[in-house]
Design an enzyme around this catalytic site. Sequence first.
Site, PDB file in Angstrom:
ATOM      1  CE1 TYR A 317       0.752   0.986   4.706  1.00  0.00           C
ATOM      2  CE2 TYR A 317       0.390  -1.395   3.976  1.00  0.00           C
ATOM      3  CZ  TYR A 317       0.821  -0.287   5.041  1.00  0.00           C
ATOM      4  OH  TYR A 317       1.881  -1.022   6.125  1.00  0.00           O
ATOM      5  CB  SER A 330       7.415  -0.929  14.173  1.00  0.00           C
ATOM      6  OG  SER A 330       7.056  -1.183  15.186  1.00  0.00           O
ATOM      7  N   GLY A 331       6.186   2.059  13.103  1.00  0.00           N
ATOM      8  CA  GLY A 331       5.223   2.093  12.640  1.00  0.00           C
ATOM      9  C   GLY A 331       3.647   1.828  13.089  1.00  0.00           C
ATOM     10  CG  HIS A 335      -4.057   5.893  11.043  1.00  0.00           C
ATOM     11  ND1 HIS A 335      -4.956   5.248  10.244  1.00  0.00           N
ATOM     12  CD2 HIS A 335      -3.289   4.373  10.912  1.00  0.00           C
ATOM     13  CE1 HIS A 335      -4.574   4.309   9.683  1.00  0.00           C
ATOM     14  NE2 HIS A 335      -3.907   3.496   9.907  1.00  0.00           N
ATOM     15  CB  CYS A 353      -2.352   1.032  11.809  1.00  0.00           C
ATOM     16  SG  CYS A 353      -0.667   1.609  11.632  1.00  0.00           S
TER      17      CYS A 353
END
Length: 428
Positions: A317, A330-331, A335, A353
Site C-alpha cells: 500500500y 515500527s509504524g 489514525h 494500525c
Amino acid sequence: MSHTAFSHGPRSRTRTAVGCTLLVTALGAGVTACGSGGDDPLAAKPYDAAGQISFNGPKDAGKKADPDKPLEVTAKTGDGRITDVTAMDATGRYVAGELAADGSRWHSTSPLAADAHYTVRISTENEHGAPGRKTLTFDTSRPDSKKTLDVTFGPKAGEYGVGQPITADLSQPIKDKAQRAVVESALRVDSTPAVQGSWYWVDDKQLHFRPKDFWPAHATIQVHSNLEGIRIGDRLRGGKAQPLTITTGDRMEAVTDAATHTLTVYKNGQEINQIPVTTGKPGYETRNGVKVVLEKEYFVRMRGTTVGIAAGSSDNYDLPVYYATRVTWSGEYVHAAPWSVGSQGYANVSHGCTGMSTGNAKWFFDTVRPGDIVKVINSNGDQMEDFGNGFGDWNVDWNKWRTGSAVTAGAGNTASEQEAARLQPTAL
C-alpha cells in the site's frame, strides 16, 4: 522526609525532660516536682567540641582531601560521644554515612565529589549530656582524569500523559554492577504527589524510570543528577546533566478491544467515548499490551515497503494518512482510515494500525497527548515489546522491573529507604 544523611545509634543515657509533674496533696494544694530547669545540661549553650573529636580530613591550610577516601569522625576515648554528623557540599548534596551505636565513630558511605567544597557539622555530648558542636570545612582535589560520564534526561520539559517514563541516556557504557549502582544512586526523581518507583537498566547506556503504577494525574516530576565529580571507575567521573521538570495532565487511557472492534477512551477513570475501529488482519495482527503515545503527526505517507511488504504484492500500500497518533517506532498508529469505514466496528482489515473514521481520528488526535496510555486487548498479535519499539515499560511486572535496578534488585516488593530517598531526594 528526613534531611539526615546518616544513621543514629541508640542513646547510652536518658536525657532529662524539661517538663514538670503536678503533685496533688491531700489538702488539694499543687506543687511541682521539678525546679526551674536551670540545671538541665540541654539548656546550656553548646560547647566547642574540637577537643572531643578527631577528623581524618586535611588539617593544613590549602591542603585538599582525596575524594576517593571516605570521611571519618572519631570521638576521643573518655570524652563523650558523637550524636550527629551532617556533611554537605556547596551545591547542597549530602554525604550519606553511618554512626556507630555507641557514638564512637561516624564514617561516610557515599562517595565524595572531586573539586568540591564540603562543610561537616558535628554534634556531640559529654559524660553529663551537655551538647557540643563543631563545624569543619575542606576542599577535595581536582579529578585526575578528564573522562566524564554525562547524562541526558528525557523527555523534553512539558506536559505529558501519566504513562510517560523518564529516560536517562549515558555518554559512556556502564557494564559493572557496582559502577551502575553509583550512577543510579545519583540519578534523582522527585514526584509530587510522591510515588514508589525505580530505575531499570535497559542496556549499558540507557535507564528508564517509572512508578509502580502510572503517575498520578496533575503531578510534577523533577529529575536531576548528583553525579558530577563523583568517581564511577578508574579514570571515569560523573559529568554534568541538565535537570528536567515535567508535569502530567488528566489520566487518559484508550483501550482497543480487537475482538469487539471498539476503542474506548477513559478520562480520570470515566468513559468519555467509544469509537468503532478496525485493527490488524490475520498475518498483520495489532500488538497486544500497553503502549504509550509517542507523537502526533497530522499527515503521514504510509508505504507497505517500509514495514517489509514487497512492492507489487497484493498487500502493499501507499496511502496518505491524516490524524496519525504514533504508538510504536515500527509504524503502529491510531489514525484516520476512511477507506475502511465499512469494516470499522465489524472486522479487522488493517496492516496492524488501529483505523477509524476521519472525524473520530481527529477527535482522538485532539484529545490525547504524548505519554497517554493506549492498550490493546484480545488481539491475536504478539505482545508489545518492553523496550526498543516505543514505551512498553508498563508491560513489565513490577517485581521484574525492580530486578532491572542496580540498587533495588532483590529488595522485595517494599520500597526501601534508599528508594524513598531517590523519590524525595535530599541526600547523595
